[in-house]
Motif scaffolding. Sequence first.
Motif: not given
Length: 157
Positions: A45, A48-49, A65, A155
């Motif tokens: 994550t 990807r962010t 996040l 999430s």
Amino acid sequence: MYDRGSGSSSPPEEIAYLLAEAGRAVDALMAERPGLRLLDPVHQTVLRTLAELGPHARLDLAEYLQATPSVVTQAIDDLLAQGLMQSMVVTMGGRHEVVALTPAGTTALNAMQHDLESLHSTLLASLTKGERAQLRYLLRRVRASATRAGVLRPSPS
């Protein structure tokens, strides 16, 4: 091939069993793929962010996040140690440590995406495109219910 006649006569019991089995299948397939084996979901994550949004300060990234700063900091430290990210100090409006992807991080992210697509194709081969979309929608609702019940954390994005 799925056999409707097998399994428990109790729908809640069967659903719980099938969800657990699906989770085990995903874990087993992920373990076979190097791009997914090296990075847990938090690491994935974060990468990807940063790929989508560009460089970010550590605290801003954790806030974006909706994750605990210590969890994001640990993931960032791990990714820095692997050479998948780089850190730099920026002094705009104060002193901030900003993290960004390295070329190796972009390569790892691309490998991870390829592995996820392969896993998706393998696991969901018997489903139509519409069924896959419906499954995604239903699983998102199940996850949202689990989050509201306090079983899962929200999430990230």
